[in-house]
Write a protein that holds these residues in place. Structure first.
Motif, short mmCIF file in Angstrom:
data_model
loop_
_atom_site.label_atom_id
_atom_site.label_comp_id
_atom_site.label_asym_id
_atom_site.label_seq_id
_atom_site.Cartn_x
_atom_site.Cartn_y
_atom_site.Cartn_z
N ASN A 146 -0.63 -4.89 4.42
CA ASN A 146 -2.15 -4.91 4.20
C ASN A 146 -3.00 -4.79 5.64
O ASN A 146 -2.33 -4.51 6.67
N LYS B 50 -1.83 -2.31 -3.21
CA LYS B 50 -1.61 -2.69 -4.82
C LYS B 50 -0.79 -3.81 -5.30
O LYS B 50 0.03 -3.96 -4.54
N GLU C 54 1.07 7.07 1.82
CA GLU C 54 0.03 7.94 2.34
C GLU C 54 -1.35 8.00 1.40
O GLU C 54 -1.36 7.16 0.40
N GLY C 55 -2.22 8.35 1.85
CA GLY C 55 -3.61 8.31 0.98
C GLY C 55 -4.43 7.32 1.47
O GLY C 55 -4.41 6.73 2.61
N GLU C 56 -5.34 6.83 0.64
CA GLU C 56 -6.01 5.67 0.84
C GLU C 56 -5.41 4.50 1.16
O GLU C 56 -4.49 4.09 0.45
N LYS C 57 -6.12 3.63 1.87
CA LYS C 57 -5.57 2.46 2.21
C LYS C 57 -5.66 1.34 1.21
O LYS C 57 -6.67 0.50 1.51
N ILE C 58 -5.22 1.41 -0.03
CA ILE C 58 -5.51 0.55 -1.20
C ILE C 58 -4.30 -0.16 -1.31
O ILE C 58 -3.17 0.16 -1.72
N ALA D 73 0.84 -1.03 0.04
CA ALA D 73 -0.12 0.12 0.24
C ALA D 73 0.94 1.20 0.05
O ALA D 73 1.94 1.20 0.57
N GLU D 74 0.30 2.19 -0.64
CA GLU D 74 0.99 3.59 -0.64
C GLU D 74 1.41 4.17 0.66
O GLU D 74 0.73 3.79 1.58
N TYR E 3 -2.29 -2.02 8.31
CA TYR E 3 -1.55 -0.71 7.58
C TYR E 3 -0.37 -0.26 8.03
O TYR E 3 0.01 1.00 7.70
#
Length: 203
Positions: free
Chosen positions: A182, A167, A161-165, A158-159, A187
């Motif tokens: 994850n 990838k 910062e920002g949304e916890k998506i 996951a990136e 996170y």
């Protein structure tokens, strides 16, 4: 006729390195077979000089290669990637990440440290140092703008910062230690999960 054969061989092999690769015969016995590698590729006779620059050069040559758990289909998982890089220098470190933590060198536990303490300690390590958390090993590259960077063969992340998506990457890439794991790990960042450092790289 002999001159023509020699000339034909020269035409075929020009601009190529001629190497021998091991072959297993149908009866299980060993033999070798000639093969060609383009001179555009990097080839070295014997082991490379064991320097930080060469370690990073070899590691960066693999950027973009495919991730594969347990090294399936000629791909790399994180521990196989580390072993492959160090093998170019004559260091046959173990295949498994748990065993790599015990490789001869200088091992340090990061248990009980805060994230800030971990980063402060890691930045004293030379480029090429192996960093571990459970299930993953990466190579330390250095620090820029107060952020530590590593290169590794990874699956998902996951990136920072920002949304916890989460990838899917499934390849060898460079990431900051601020990227996150994850939901199973809340996170939390890679740095937060770091448990061990093993320094085999020359200073």
């Amino acid at each position: 006729c002999k001159k023509k054969i020699i000339r034909k061989l020269f035409d075929i092999t020009i601009n190529n390195y001629i190497v021998y690769i091991p072959i297993r015969n149908a009866d299980g016995s060993y033999s070798k077979e000639a093969a060609m590698i383009s001179q555009h590729c990097k080839v070295n006779v014997g082991y490379l000089d064991f320097t930080q620059a060469n370690i990073l050069d070899v590691a960066f040559e693999c950027l973009g290669n495919t991730f594969g758990w347990a090294g399936w289909l000629d791909s790399f998982d994180s521990s196989l990637y580390m072993a492959a890089v160090y093998r170019c220098f004559g260091l046959n470190i173990p295949r498994n990440g748990q065993w790599q933590r015990k490789v001869p060198g200088t091992a340090y536990s990061l248990a009980g440290m805060s994230d800030e303490e971990k980063m402060k300690f890691i930045e004293t390590m030379p480029a090429g140092t192996m960093l571990f958390f459970d299930g993953h090993v990466m190579m330390y590259l250095g620090k820029e703008n107060d952020t530590g960077y590593v290169i590794s063969s990874l699956g998902k992340v996951a990136e920072s910062e920002g949304e916890k998506i989460v990838k899917s990457i499934y390849g060898i890439c460079i990431t900051p230690l601020t990227v996150r794991r994850n939901a199973s790990y809340g996170y939390t960042t890679w740095l937060h999960n770091m448990v061990c450092v093993v320094c085999c790289s020359p200073r």
